[in-house]
Design an enzyme around this catalytic site. Structure first.
Site, PDB file in Angstrom:
ATOM      1  CE1 TYR A  93     -30.353 -12.495 -27.441  1.00  0.00           C
ATOM      2  CE2 TYR A  93     -31.742 -14.340 -29.115  1.00  0.00           C
ATOM      3  CZ  TYR A  93     -30.600 -13.524 -28.552  1.00  0.00           C
ATOM      4  OH  TYR A  93     -29.974 -15.194 -27.524  1.00  0.00           O
ATOM      5  CB  SER A 113     -28.627 -15.939 -30.825  1.00  0.00           C
ATOM      6  OG  SER A 113     -29.701 -16.609 -30.885  1.00  0.00           O
ATOM      7  CB  ALA A 142     -29.688  -5.436 -34.131  1.00  0.00           C
ATOM      8  CB  SER A 143     -27.696  -7.445 -29.656  1.00  0.00           C
ATOM      9  OG  SER A 143     -28.415  -8.388 -29.530  1.00  0.00           O
ATOM     10  CE  LYS A 144     -26.844 -13.289 -28.272  1.00  0.00           C
ATOM     11  NZ  LYS A 144     -26.165 -13.332 -27.607  1.00  0.00           N
ATOM     12  CB  VAL A 154     -19.592  -8.187 -20.302  1.00  0.00           C
ATOM     13  CG1 VAL A 154     -19.477  -9.073 -19.779  1.00  0.00           C
ATOM     14  CG2 VAL A 154     -21.005  -8.402 -20.732  1.00  0.00           C
TER      15      VAL A 154
HETATM   16  N1  NAD Z   1     -31.232 -19.884 -23.940  1.00  0.00           N
HETATM   17  C1  NAD Z   1     -31.405 -19.597 -25.373  1.00  0.00           C
HETATM   18  O1  NAD Z   1     -31.647 -20.208 -25.482  1.00  0.00           O
HETATM   19  C2  NAD Z   1     -30.291 -18.898 -25.823  1.00  0.00           C
HETATM   20  C3  NAD Z   1     -30.303 -19.403 -27.154  1.00  0.00           C
HETATM   21  C4  NAD Z   1     -29.391 -18.428 -28.158  1.00  0.00           C
HETATM   22  C5  NAD Z   1     -28.429 -17.865 -27.896  1.00  0.00           C
HETATM   23  N2  NAD Z   1     -28.386 -17.895 -26.330  1.00  0.00           N
HETATM   24  C6  NAD Z   1     -27.045 -17.180 -26.201  1.00  0.00           C
HETATM   25  O2  NAD Z   1     -26.570 -17.489 -24.909  1.00  0.00           O
HETATM   26  C7  NAD Z   1     -26.141 -16.869 -24.511  1.00  0.00           C
HETATM   27  C8  NAD Z   1     -26.003 -17.540 -22.786  1.00  0.00           C
HETATM   28  O3  NAD Z   1     -27.280 -17.702 -22.385  1.00  0.00           O
HETATM   29  P1  NAD Z   1     -28.395 -18.613 -21.167  1.00  0.00           P
HETATM   30  O4  NAD Z   1     -29.271 -19.029 -21.651  1.00  0.00           O
HETATM   31  O5  NAD Z   1     -26.631 -18.699 -20.994  1.00  0.00           O
HETATM   32  O6  NAD Z   1     -28.980 -17.286 -20.327  1.00  0.00           O
HETATM   33  P2  NAD Z   1     -28.764 -16.998 -18.711  1.00  0.00           P
HETATM   34  O7  NAD Z   1     -29.699 -16.074 -18.076  1.00  0.00           O
HETATM   35  O8  NAD Z   1     -29.324 -18.727 -18.014  1.00  0.00           O
HETATM   36  O9  NAD Z   1     -27.464 -16.307 -18.451  1.00  0.00           O
HETATM   37  C9  NAD Z   1     -26.576 -15.170 -19.110  1.00  0.00           C
HETATM   38  C10 NAD Z   1     -26.034 -14.699 -17.815  1.00  0.00           C
HETATM   39  O10 NAD Z   1     -25.603 -13.565 -18.025  1.00  0.00           O
HETATM   40  C11 NAD Z   1     -25.025 -12.919 -17.052  1.00  0.00           C
HETATM   41  N3  NAD Z   1     -25.100 -11.089 -17.355  1.00  0.00           N
HETATM   42  C12 NAD Z   1     -26.291 -10.960 -18.091  1.00  0.00           C
HETATM   43  N4  NAD Z   1     -26.138  -9.266 -18.309  1.00  0.00           N
HETATM   44  C13 NAD Z   1     -24.652  -9.059 -17.712  1.00  0.00           C
HETATM   45  C14 NAD Z   1     -23.727  -8.017 -18.138  1.00  0.00           C
HETATM   46  N5  NAD Z   1     -24.114  -7.126 -17.952  1.00  0.00           N
HETATM   47  N6  NAD Z   1     -21.945  -8.843 -17.231  1.00  0.00           N
HETATM   48  C15 NAD Z   1     -22.042  -9.833 -17.397  1.00  0.00           C
HETATM   49  N7  NAD Z   1     -22.900 -10.554 -16.603  1.00  0.00           N
HETATM   50  C16 NAD Z   1     -24.002 -10.486 -17.318  1.00  0.00           C
HETATM   51  C17 NAD Z   1     -26.412 -13.098 -15.759  1.00  0.00           C
HETATM   52  O11 NAD Z   1     -26.559 -12.948 -14.971  1.00  0.00           O
HETATM   53  C18 NAD Z   1     -26.767 -14.922 -15.985  1.00  0.00           C
HETATM   54  O12 NAD Z   1     -25.793 -15.100 -15.510  1.00  0.00           O
HETATM   55  C19 NAD Z   1     -26.526 -15.834 -24.474  1.00  0.00           C
HETATM   56  O13 NAD Z   1     -25.037 -14.613 -24.682  1.00  0.00           O
HETATM   57  C20 NAD Z   1     -27.811 -15.928 -25.161  1.00  0.00           C
HETATM   58  O14 NAD Z   1     -28.034 -14.498 -25.690  1.00  0.00           O
HETATM   59  C21 NAD Z   1     -29.749 -18.065 -25.305  1.00  0.00           C
END
Ligand code: NAD
Length: 254
Positions: A154, A141, A156-158, A62
């Protein structure tokens, strides 16, 4: 009738965690879903697990311009249109001091967590404008509104993801394209332990003390909680909602 019957969606990061749960729920609710992930094997396995529903796995980075252009093109070619984009792909920052974080790590976080939202909009919006409807849901996030030490890049990106959501919502409202975001709190997915160090005991302890205990409701968020919110924001259930940032965080953002 199923809530997303006849709709076509792209879900990024669909090989794991929240993205997988969102894609599966959308497919159960009648949508055609492109399950995109940089991890080809994970995307294929997750698509296979969707069973008889209309899904396709596409390998896409992405953060890569032509990869995103291709992802949109492949979706439109397979299903004849595009109604929904869920930007869920993301990368974490393991707690790092500002002096330790490399410039490359900073760039990866900004590119995957923020620039990707610009890129998917750039290529998806022309299709949505043509049909005068569309819904974009960005998984940001709670870290985008509540800082933590050692998570500066992280956070800043969010934060960028949240402000981009609002700016796009205003820009695209007259075209009936809605743009909303979800702020998950600490969630029970493979990502959570990547915020912590390598030590297994510290990881287990950290998930409990740093994350779980920071949530007023006292438990981690489940991927399915995020999927329910994404279904609401992606569908006509929220037809008069745009520019909204929905915290699904057990009260962490209060
Ligand atoms: N887990 C948490 O505690 C948490 C909390 C707040 C926000 N988030 C956000 O929620 C979203 C989902 O996270 P998750 O917890 O399901 O994580 P996860 O690691 O289980 O899944 C993330 C997926 O994104 C894919 N990915 C990474 N870089 C990529 C790229 N360049 N192109 C395409 N795919 C890519 C990975 O291969 C993975 O399958 C993320 O944006 C994360 O920042 C997570």
């Amino acid at each position: 009738m199923a809530i997303l019957q006849g709709k076509t969606a792209i879900v990024t990061g669909a090989g794991s965690g929240m993205g997988k749960a969102i894609a599966h729920l959308f497919a159960q609710q009648g949508a055609n879903v492109t399950m995109a992930d940089i991890n080809d094997e994970a995307a294929k396995t997750a698509a296979h697990a969707a069973g008889d529903h209309h899904v396709q796995a596409v390998q896409a980075d992405v953060a890569d311009v032509s990869g995103v252009e291709d992802l949109v093109a492949q979706t439109v070619a397979a299903y004849g249109g595009l109604d929904i984009v869920v930007n869920c792909a993301g990368v974490p920052q393991s707690f790092t001091s500002v002096e330790e974080l490399t410039v490359e790590q900073w760039d990866v976080m900004m590119n995957v967590n923020a620039k990707s939202i610009f890129l998917t909009a750039k290529y998806a919006v022309p299709f949505m404008k043509r049909q005068k409807s569309g819904s974009i849901v960005n998984i940001a996030s709670i870290a985008g509104i509540r800082a933590r030490p050692g998570l500066h890049a992280y956070c800043a990106s969010k934060g960028a993801a949240i402000m981009l959501t609002k700016a796009l919502a205003l820009e695209l409202a007259s075209e009936q394209i809605r743009v909303n975001a979800i702020n998950p709190g600490p969630a029970n997915t493979p990502m959570i332990e990547k915020f912590l160090g390598e030590d297994e005991t510290e990881k287990e302890e950290g998930i409990k003390t740093i994350f779980q205990e920071s949530v007023p409701l006292g438990r981690l968020i489940e991927p399915e909680d995020i999927a329910q919110g994404a279904l609401y924001l992606a569908s006509d259930l929220s037809k008069n909602v745009t520019g909204e940032i929905l915290n699904i965080d057990g009260g962490r953002g209060i």
